[in-house]
Scaffold this active site. Structure first.
Site, PDB file in Angstrom:
ATOM      1  N   ASN A  11      35.840  35.209  34.423  1.00  0.00           N
ATOM      2  CA  ASN A  11      36.550  36.260  34.077  1.00  0.00           C
ATOM      3  C   ASN A  11      37.993  35.724  33.943  1.00  0.00           C
ATOM      4  OD1 ASN A  11      38.157  38.536  33.449  1.00  0.00           O
ATOM      5  ND2 ASN A  11      37.370  39.529  35.464  1.00  0.00           N
ATOM      6  N   LYS A  13      40.554  37.221  33.223  1.00  0.00           N
ATOM      7  CA  LYS A  13      41.479  38.488  33.277  1.00  0.00           C
ATOM      8  C   LYS A  13      42.603  38.280  32.072  1.00  0.00           C
ATOM      9  CE  LYS A  13      40.165  38.759  37.744  1.00  0.00           C
ATOM     10  NZ  LYS A  13      40.332  39.343  39.165  1.00  0.00           N
ATOM     11  N   HIS A  98      35.059  46.586  35.828  1.00  0.00           N
ATOM     12  CA  HIS A  98      35.350  45.717  36.971  1.00  0.00           C
ATOM     13  C   HIS A  98      36.430  46.577  37.725  1.00  0.00           C
ATOM     14  CE1 HIS A  98      38.325  42.638  38.807  1.00  0.00           C
ATOM     15  NE2 HIS A  98      37.297  41.757  38.338  1.00  0.00           N
ATOM     16  N   GLU A 100      39.362  46.230  38.921  1.00  0.00           N
ATOM     17  CA  GLU A 100      40.731  46.358  38.279  1.00  0.00           C
ATOM     18  C   GLU A 100      41.188  47.603  37.318  1.00  0.00           C
ATOM     19  OE1 GLU A 100      41.431  42.380  37.377  1.00  0.00           O
ATOM     20  OE2 GLU A 100      41.309  41.855  39.765  1.00  0.00           O
ATOM     21  N   GLU A 166      31.288  42.662  43.522  1.00  0.00           N
ATOM     22  CA  GLU A 166      32.681  42.259  43.804  1.00  0.00           C
ATOM     23  C   GLU A 166      33.350  43.173  44.687  1.00  0.00           C
ATOM     24  OE1 GLU A 166      33.937  39.478  40.475  1.00  0.00           O
ATOM     25  OE2 GLU A 166      34.832  41.614  40.024  1.00  0.00           O
ATOM     26  N   GLY A 172      40.965  38.038  44.408  1.00  0.00           N
ATOM     27  CA  GLY A 172      42.336  37.196  44.303  1.00  0.00           C
ATOM     28  C   GLY A 172      42.844  36.843  45.626  1.00  0.00           C
ATOM     29  N   SER A 211      36.640  35.568  44.842  1.00  0.00           N
ATOM     30  CA  SER A 211      37.096  34.184  45.461  1.00  0.00           C
ATOM     31  C   SER A 211      36.121  33.255  45.754  1.00  0.00           C
ATOM     32  CB  SER A 211      37.778  34.549  46.981  1.00  0.00           C
ATOM     33  OG  SER A 211      38.774  35.455  47.047  1.00  0.00           O
TER      34      SER A 211
HETATM   35  P1  13P Z   1      38.870  35.806  41.870  1.00  0.00           P
HETATM   36  O1  13P Z   1      37.727  34.826  41.832  1.00  0.00           O
HETATM   37  O2  13P Z   1      40.029  35.355  41.504  1.00  0.00           O
HETATM   38  O3  13P Z   1      38.862  36.317  43.364  1.00  0.00           O
HETATM   39  O4  13P Z   1      38.349  37.194  41.038  1.00  0.00           O
HETATM   40  C1  13P Z   1      37.166  37.686  41.179  1.00  0.00           C
HETATM   41  C2  13P Z   1      37.076  38.432  39.860  1.00  0.00           C
HETATM   42  O5  13P Z   1      37.766  39.755  40.072  1.00  0.00           O
HETATM   43  C3  13P Z   1      36.112  38.186  38.900  1.00  0.00           C
HETATM   44  O6  13P Z   1      35.910  39.210  38.117  1.00  0.00           O
END
Ligand code: 13P
Length: 252
Positions: A11, A13, A98, A100, A166, A172, A211
């Site tokens: 992803n 983002k 997600h 976010e 997740e 993050g 992560s």
């Molecule tokens: P990270 O791998 O950067 O922690 O992000 C995970 C994520 O939100 C994937 O959708």
């Protein structure tokens, strides 16, 4: 139980530019020998989905999107992108719900469910994300939160469905749940799916995300109920993402 082919999804983002699509060629060079055993998916930002699909056309890399609208038909939804449009330009998957989007854009389980249904109607596989916050985990509610999210966010159809667990607090940063904690939630999700779908639930892949990187991928993949990963930061560099894919036991 049906054998589930691992899915390792990147992803991106809201990172990158068109030039980053060059990473796809580099990625393919590293992973082509194992591509028959592991599905590799990249979800770039929406404006780049079409170019990504074109760049990946002669590779086995799958391309997806990070979100879609709730409507299945063309509609007056300024700024929105439909699942049908994403399918039209070569996407095969779409991430929905997600954390976010849930936290920053106020998406509820009901909205996520409508997006997942729209995705399936358009012929895409929906990757429905669920996961608890740090506060919810610390107060012992992780399992309950995830069960509620799975129950209320998933579509009626078990076909073309992937779940990504997740934990919000693991995204993050550099903290991840222990293998036992991942295992526990994955079992809870599998049980919820089995209750919901009379048949077919065993084909649904359940990914872990938060992560995941080259250093801990093997440990994550060793957890029994984990069918792959949803990777953020470490998916932007082909070398890191390839290392994660190659760490999967199915790639050995
Ligand atoms: P990270 O791998 O950067 O922690 O992000 C995970 C994520 O939100 C994937 O959708």
């Amino acid at each position: 139980m049906a054998a589930r082919k691992p899915l390792i999804a990147g992803n991106w983002k809201m990172y990158g530019r068109r030039a980053n699509l060059g990473e796809l060629e580099v990625l393919w060079r590293s992973i082509s020998p194992v591509a028959a055993h592991v599905d590799a998916l990249i979800c770039p930002p929406a404006p780049y989905v079409q170019n990504a699909a074109w760049s990946a056309r002669e590779t086995g890399i799958l391309i997806g999107a990070q979100d879609c609208g709730t409507e299945s038909e063309d509609a007056a939804r300024t700024g929105d992108v439909s699942a049908a449009m994403l399918a039209d330009v070569g996407a095969r998957f779409v991430i929905v719900g997600h954390s976010e989007r849930r936290a920053l854009f106020g998406e509820t389980d009901a909205v996520v469910r409508r997006k997942a249904q729209a995705a399936q109607r358009a012929g895409l596989t929906a990757i429905v994300c669920v996961g608890e916050t740090r506060l919810e985990r610390d107060s012992g509610q992780a399992g309950d939160v995830v069960v509620r999210q799975v129950r209320d966010s998933i579509p009626d159809d078990a076909e073309s469905l992937v779940i990504a667990y997740e934990p919000v607090w693991a995204i993050g940063g550099d903290r991840t749940p222990t293998p036992a904690e991942i295992d526990e939630i994955h079992h809870i999700i599998r049980g919820t799916l089995a209750q919901r779908f009379a048949s077919g639930a065993s084909d649904i892949r359940i990914l872990y995300g938060g992560s995941v990187g080259p250093k801990n991928a093997a440990e994550v993949f060793a957890v029994g109920g984990v069918d792959g990963a949803l990777v953020g930061r470490a998916s932007l560099k082909a070398a890191d993402f390839a290392a994660i894919i190659l760490a999967h036991p199915a790639a050995k």
